[in-house]
Design a protein around this motif. Sequence first.
Motif, short mmCIF file in Angstrom:
data_model
loop_
_atom_site.label_atom_id
_atom_site.label_comp_id
_atom_site.label_asym_id
_atom_site.label_seq_id
_atom_site.Cartn_x
_atom_site.Cartn_y
_atom_site.Cartn_z
N ASN A 76 1.16 -3.74 -12.40
CA ASN A 76 2.59 -3.84 -12.74
C ASN A 76 3.46 -2.92 -11.90
O ASN A 76 4.61 -2.65 -12.26
N LEU A 77 2.91 -2.47 -10.79
CA LEU A 77 3.68 -1.54 -9.94
C LEU A 77 4.86 -2.26 -9.31
O LEU A 77 4.78 -3.44 -8.94
N TYR B 33 3.27 6.10 -5.34
CA TYR B 33 3.09 6.20 -6.80
C TYR B 33 2.04 7.27 -7.14
O TYR B 33 2.26 8.13 -8.00
N VAL B 34 0.92 7.22 -6.43
CA VAL B 34 -0.15 8.20 -6.67
C VAL B 34 0.36 9.63 -6.44
O VAL B 34 0.15 10.53 -7.26
N ILE B 35 1.10 9.82 -5.35
CA ILE B 35 1.61 11.17 -5.04
C ILE B 35 2.63 11.61 -6.09
O ILE B 35 2.69 12.78 -6.47
N PRO C 169 7.51 14.47 -1.00
CA PRO C 169 7.00 13.13 -1.30
C PRO C 169 6.52 12.96 -2.74
O PRO C 169 6.33 11.84 -3.20
N GLY C 170 6.35 14.05 -3.46
CA GLY C 170 5.97 13.97 -4.87
C GLY C 170 7.12 13.55 -5.76
O GLY C 170 6.94 13.15 -6.91
N ALA D 51 0.83 -1.21 0.00
CA ALA D 51 0.00 0.00 0.00
C ALA D 51 0.86 1.26 0.00
O ALA D 51 0.51 2.27 -0.60
N LYS D 52 2.01 1.20 0.68
CA LYS D 52 2.91 2.36 0.72
C LYS D 52 3.40 2.71 -0.68
O LYS D 52 3.47 3.88 -1.06
#
Lengths: 523, 246
Positions: free
Chosen positions: A342-343, A245-247, A353-354, A239-240
């Motif tokens: 595929n992460l 990845y999203v950020i 963090p971006g 989840a981390k």
Amino acid sequence: MISDSRNMISSSTNMTTGSNDMISSSSNMISNSNNVVSSSNKDSAESTEKPGDHSPLTLYDKLWQSHLVRLGSGMMPSVLYIDLHLIHEVTSPQAFAQIKGRGLKVARPDRTFATMDHSIPTTGRLADGTLPVIDSSAAMQLDQLARNCKENGIQLFDITSTKQGIVHVIGPELGLTQPGMTIVCGDSHSSTHGAFGSLAFGIGTSEVAHVLATQCLLQKKSKSMRINIDGIIPKFVSAKDVILYVISKLGVGGATGHVIEYAGSTVRAMSMDERMTLCNMSIEAGARAGIIAPDDTTFQYIAGREFAPTGQEFDRSVEIWRRLVSDSDAVFDIEIDVDVSNLTPMVTYGTNPGMGMQIEEAIPYDAGISQALEYMKFQSGDKILGAKIDIAFLGSCTNSRLSDLQAAAEVIQGQKVAAGVKFIVVPGSKRVKSEAEALGLDKIFIEAGAEWREPGCSMCLAMNGDTANRGQLVISTSNRNFEGRQGAGSRTVLASPITVAASAIAGSIADARYIPELMGASR
Amino acid sequence: MTTLKNEQKSEARSIASEGREVRSITSEGSEVRSEGRGVRSIVSEGIVLPLDNVDTDQIIPARFLTTVSRDGLGKALFYDWRYEENGELNPNSPFNSIASDKTSPVGASAGNSKAPQKSILITGDNFGCGSSREHASWALLDFGIRAVISSRFADIFRSNAQKNGLVLVELSPEDINVLSSLGLPIQINVESMTVQCGEGFVRNFVMDEFDHYKILNGVDELDYLLECRSEISDYENKKTIDRDNI
């Protein structure tokens, strides 16, 4: 990796730039770009505050509406009721002083709970029984919290309590955090509690005083964003990595002014610990809050916890909690689809963090990151995989729960921490610590050469004396890699518990997927 | 003066309890005009910090947060950028070029003659991201900063700043570049929401109507909330009876 049907994050070639401008301004994005799917220019406040309005509602709309004491009108914000107020030693003393100075009392001590986490030592008591608090001002701050709680009848989980721990770890584990609530704390990672379908956000000290005195806040409504996450998370990815990845795609300010709802099959399959990790870092994209609609996973987690409803009252609550979902035709200001099939493990290379990338990628070429790279002593085009580390830190409100410790312990079991590397493991709460010890995790860490500490925020913000020295490189499960965050001049790489444990063994930033001893592992 | 809609007048008055005495705080090269606790206009040269995403850990590092006071935090402002490793002032910091006395580089409260000559900070996008610490606003104000000009502010920082009378001005990145390069005194007129600099630079900025009112009048939100107390207890009673209302 990212769905092309909705094209928000369109291709992996764009992704590797690590650029922050993909979602730099939501308003521009809505009006100028085809990249956003189901965007709308609705005015959130208006569209959801009309009495008798039967238009479809988002979960955020429902939480907001059910807590309106007074509807905002004209220039005046709404008065929003707060169900649960969590406080700690650092951001509350000035608030207590403010209300005391005005002759006011704490309105609802029964809705207020306190813990000590930010500045407490994690090294345990000294031989003479005293706590090695870093300095007299930190000690005074801790004393002040105890006095304020005593004077106002607020329950405090102090250092002697078996319930003490990081505020965002203990709220959920005590069953204080429940679906449908509004929850605030003078701490930006309050977004963690949104994992339970509550509206939870960080506030400043003036607002802490407002809630202490009135149990309410003056608030204007944020915009809405939904992030749909689908796909099965690969082995050794967590989840981390999903949230990093999203950020990395949204950018550090990409969700400013928005409340994010996380949805999709990946989120539904996540445990509560994983959902908390996801919501916890919403603020790192600038979001006001992160929310996940509650489901059976949520209700099972809550059942039987100390402050949770029991018996028929619990069943009745679940019935109500099941309504806490966005209507199927609800419209969000921004909607984003992410496919994580595929992460790979994520790491940050810069000073917010971006600035994150997948572990095998090279640091992008981008003028906007030059100061960050100068600080981090990294270069564009280089990989950070293999960079020598000084410290590995497992802890913080992002990743200090039992499952985080278990994931790291699986990696490190039977291995040794590399020579010259300090690996600090800080459980999120007394309860996490004792549960981990019951499973023998402490022994696994200690035998590997790690330090097994007492609960607290510790090296996440390094204000308790747990710091890295100038120039040292830290791989950390925490949430911020800002300059000096883990000590003046320290350099932070954010990653998952698995990646941190793998790196502690390797002595350098490592990809757990390629550690020979782990390659046959079942996880 | 903000135009209030009719139904808002009584509410707005009730939260503007401060007197209207106009006072002017002047230090060398900088002037802040205010009424009561509110701020009307600021005239000063700008301190240019041309960076995006300046986070609150930079504005005030966490190790300075072990205090029970709101005061005296100016000395910690941008500490790790203003000072070298050896404790010497960093000559490259834009904050230090304004210090007249090397042994006392720190600003002081408004009205003190040692207040820095520059009270406007001009900076990049997404200023104040990160931690919720209100200490960031307290430190800026204690140092002598009265206004920050950025292309965007982080949500919690914005909320904190406006509760302390720190003026936040949003301009486009292009305008910020121009303003940064002019190096002339800047006039922020809070009342008319305009920024002027030199001969040709005049820009309007937008503020949320309530934030504008608060800044102009030094409004305390707590006063307003306290007036809602009977509605709050009504809500609490209703919630207890009608749990379905979630």
